[in-house]
Design a protein around this motif. Structure first.
Motif, PDB file in Angstrom:
ATOM      1  N   ALA A 237       0.697  -1.058   0.491  1.00 12.49           N
ATOM      2  CA  ALA A 237      -0.244  -0.072   0.305  1.00 12.49           C
ATOM      3  C   ALA A 237       1.546   1.380   0.055  1.00 12.49           C
ATOM      4  N   ILE A 238       1.874   1.506   0.960  1.00  9.45           N
ATOM      5  CA  ILE A 238       2.587   2.741   1.021  1.00  9.45           C
ATOM      6  C   ILE A 238       3.746   2.778  -0.669  1.00  9.45           C
ATOM      7  N   ILE A 239       4.153   2.097  -1.467  1.00 13.59           N
ATOM      8  CA  ILE A 239       4.696   1.912  -2.487  1.00 13.59           C
ATOM      9  C   ILE A 239       3.451   1.859  -3.057  1.00 13.59           C
ATOM     10  N   ALA A 240       2.716   1.380  -3.219  1.00 10.67           N
ATOM     11  CA  ALA A 240       2.519   2.291  -4.397  1.00 10.67           C
ATOM     12  C   ALA A 240       1.280   3.009  -3.981  1.00 10.67           C
ATOM     13  N   ALA A 241       1.547   4.077  -3.555  1.00  8.43           N
ATOM     14  CA  ALA A 241       0.764   5.590  -3.305  1.00  8.43           C
ATOM     15  C   ALA A 241       2.038   6.628  -3.314  1.00  8.43           C
ATOM     16  N   GLU A 242       3.797   5.936  -3.108  1.00  8.32           N
ATOM     17  CA  GLU A 242       4.756   6.803  -2.411  1.00  8.32           C
ATOM     18  C   GLU A 242       4.958   6.717  -4.093  1.00  8.32           C
TER      19      GLU A 242
ATOM     20  N   ALA B 294       2.477   3.239 -15.065  1.00  8.28           N
ATOM     21  CA  ALA B 294       3.441   3.813 -16.150  1.00  8.28           C
ATOM     22  C   ALA B 294       3.403   2.767 -17.026  1.00  8.28           C
ATOM     23  N   ALA B 295       3.815   1.688 -15.713  1.00 10.67           N
ATOM     24  CA  ALA B 295       4.037   0.557 -15.907  1.00 10.67           C
ATOM     25  C   ALA B 295       3.105  -0.692 -15.311  1.00 10.67           C
ATOM     26  N   TYR B 296       2.141  -0.545 -14.878  1.00 11.27           N
ATOM     27  CA  TYR B 296       0.761  -0.931 -15.202  1.00 11.27           C
ATOM     28  C   TYR B 296      -0.176  -0.883 -15.003  1.00 11.27           C
ATOM     29  N   GLY B 297      -0.462  -0.315 -15.003  1.00 11.92           N
ATOM     30  CA  GLY B 297      -1.848   0.591 -15.462  1.00 11.92           C
ATOM     31  C   GLY B 297      -2.302   1.342 -14.284  1.00 11.92           C
ATOM     32  N   ASP B 298      -3.312   2.045 -14.420  1.00 13.88           N
ATOM     33  CA  ASP B 298      -4.549   2.362 -13.371  1.00 13.88           C
ATOM     34  C   ASP B 298      -5.005   1.214 -12.470  1.00 13.88           C
ATOM     35  N   ASP B 299      -5.811   0.788 -13.354  1.00 10.58           N
ATOM     36  CA  ASP B 299      -6.565  -0.727 -12.044  1.00 10.58           C
ATOM     37  C   ASP B 299      -5.609  -1.573 -11.586  1.00 10.58           C
TER      38      ASP B 299
ATOM     39  N   ALA C 148      -3.886  -2.000  -5.635  1.00 11.13           N
ATOM     40  CA  ALA C 148      -2.014  -2.114  -4.846  1.00 11.13           C
ATOM     41  C   ALA C 148      -2.290  -1.231  -3.206  1.00 11.13           C
ATOM     42  N   LYS C 149      -2.772   0.318  -3.337  1.00 16.91           N
ATOM     43  CA  LYS C 149      -3.207   1.172  -3.163  1.00 16.91           C
ATOM     44  C   LYS C 149      -4.179   0.952  -2.216  1.00 16.91           C
ATOM     45  N   SER C 150      -4.996  -0.122  -2.864  1.00 14.46           N
ATOM     46  CA  SER C 150      -6.461  -0.662  -1.872  1.00 14.46           C
ATOM     47  C   SER C 150      -5.788  -1.307  -0.161  1.00 14.46           C
TER      48      SER C 150
ATOM     49  N   LYS D  48      -6.312  -2.982   4.342  1.00 12.95           N
ATOM     50  CA  LYS D  48      -6.523  -4.495   5.152  1.00 12.95           C
ATOM     51  C   LYS D  48      -5.262  -4.614   6.311  1.00 12.95           C
ATOM     52  N   ILE D  49      -4.970  -3.431   7.045  1.00 10.95           N
ATOM     53  CA  ILE D  49      -3.468  -3.093   7.937  1.00 10.95           C
ATOM     54  C   ILE D  49      -4.384  -3.359   8.667  1.00 10.95           C
ATOM     55  N   SER D  50      -5.809  -4.051   9.335  1.00 12.05           N
ATOM     56  CA  SER D  50      -6.102  -3.936  10.966  1.00 12.05           C
ATOM     57  C   SER D  50      -5.746  -5.465  10.898  1.00 12.05           C
ATOM     58  N   VAL D  51      -5.413  -5.949  12.277  1.00 13.80           N
ATOM     59  CA  VAL D  51      -5.493  -7.294  12.103  1.00 13.80           C
ATOM     60  C   VAL D  51      -6.393  -7.446  13.301  1.00 13.80           C
TER      61      VAL D  51
END
Length: 328
Positions: free
Chosen positions: A168-173, A180-185, A190-192, A196-199
């Motif tokens: 999530a962090i890398i997708a945002a940062e 450019a490499a893999y598209g908007d979807d 990945a940002k979504s 999922k970070i709550s346990v």
């Protein structure tokens, strides 16, 4: 020292022998692999933890609430009260503070937590905001668990998968490069992972079945989390590389930036030590709640800490720093 957690040997040398007075009501205090303190309040135990968010900027308020709540939940406690210190760079405007507080407010409401205090300031010398959280929770004394209570032969269970927070962090940062490499979807998926970070739910479900220990792997990823649990429990472990669940988005991002997903920050995953006869029940209970869970190995009385890859047993090194720092 490298960015990230201070090495365990330095904690023992410098930190753990400078802890003020002894207090008999402190049931669990500072130790390697232990992320929260436990304080005796009679029939109930107060759980307290503190964690900063330093490796992310977008969504920092959400991370602060949930990362701290996770540490409380892994002790078997329900997170209840949150204090937060917000340090803003001199370039920050009101909009940034508002965004952070909106994230904190929504995140706390989602898990039933009250924000009860803290501190906010503009700090000289900062390049980006830092949020430091303290979460409090409570649990009945007989239901307290901790990362140092794993037993030889316990199954090691991992929920959700590797490097959830890192994804999530890398997708945002690094959003523009990845689009450019893999598209908007791809980037939006990945940002979504942020959601999922709550346990907390993972931990509460596992507690109902009955487990010996839990730990949420954060900096240094699942590899570091395994070492911390083993160190706290004075055990070794054997895990199996092919059993680690990993999302396609995580795999692609790690390959793109040449990162080891085992050593990438992993809030959102939960490591569980369960008696072998109870492991299947724990996994089934988690899956029934829609939580991915796999038995990835076992804790060992022997102190070796190894991973099996292609049938070959090899040492699993403890990461010296998190893979995240290579890209953010």
């Amino acid at each position: 020292m490298l960015p990230g957690k201070v090495p365990p040997e330095k904690l023992r040398e410098i930190v753990f022998n400078h802890l003020g007075v002894e207090d008999e009501r402190v049931l669990i205090g500072p130790s390697v692999g232990i992320d929260a303190a436990a304080i005796d309040f009679g029939g109930r135990v107060l759980i307290a933890t503190s964690d900063p968010i330093t490796g992310a900027e977008k969504g920092i308020g959400y991370y602060a609430v949930n990362v701290n709540a996770n540490d409380v939940a892994t002790m078997g406690a329900r997170p209840r009260w949150f204090l937060v210190t917000i340090l803003l760079p001199e370039t920050a405007g009101e909009a940034l503070l508002r965004e952070i507080m909106d994230d904190i407010h929504r995140s706390a409401r989602e898990i039933g937590v009250a924000v009860i205090g803290g501190h906010t300031e503009v700090t000289v010398g900062l390049e980006r905001p830092i949020v430091l959280g303290t979460m409090l929770g409570e649990v009945e004394k007989g239901r307290l668990v901790h990362a140092g209570n794993a037993k030889p032969g316990d199954a090691v269970i991992l929920t959700k998968g590797l490097a959830i927070e890192g994804t999530a962090i890398i997708a945002a940062e690094r959003e523009e490069e990845l689009r450019a490499a893999y598209g908007d979807d791809f980037v939006e998926r990945a940002k979504s992972f942020l959601r999922k970070i709550s346990v907390v739910k993972d931990a509460m479900v596992a507690m109902e079945v009955g487990v010996n220990a839990m730990h949420d792997p954060t900096e240094g990823g699942v590899a570091n989390g395994l070492h911390e649990m083993a160190e706290a429990s004075n055990l070794g472990f054997r895990v199996y590389g092919e059993r680690f669940p990993i999302a396609e988005e995580t795999r692609v991002i790690c390959e793109h930036f040449n990162l080891d997903p085992l050593a990438l920050i992993s809030s959102g995953a939960l490591l569980i030590a369960a008696p072998p006869e109870r492991a299947k029940k724990v996994v089934d209970a988690l899956r029934a709640e829609g939580i991915t869970a796999e038995v990835i190995g076992e804790f060992l009385e022997e102190k070796k800490r190894v991973i099996v890859v292609d049938g070959e047993e090899r040492p699993l090194p403890q990461p010296k720093t998190d893979e995240l720092w290579k890209v953010v």
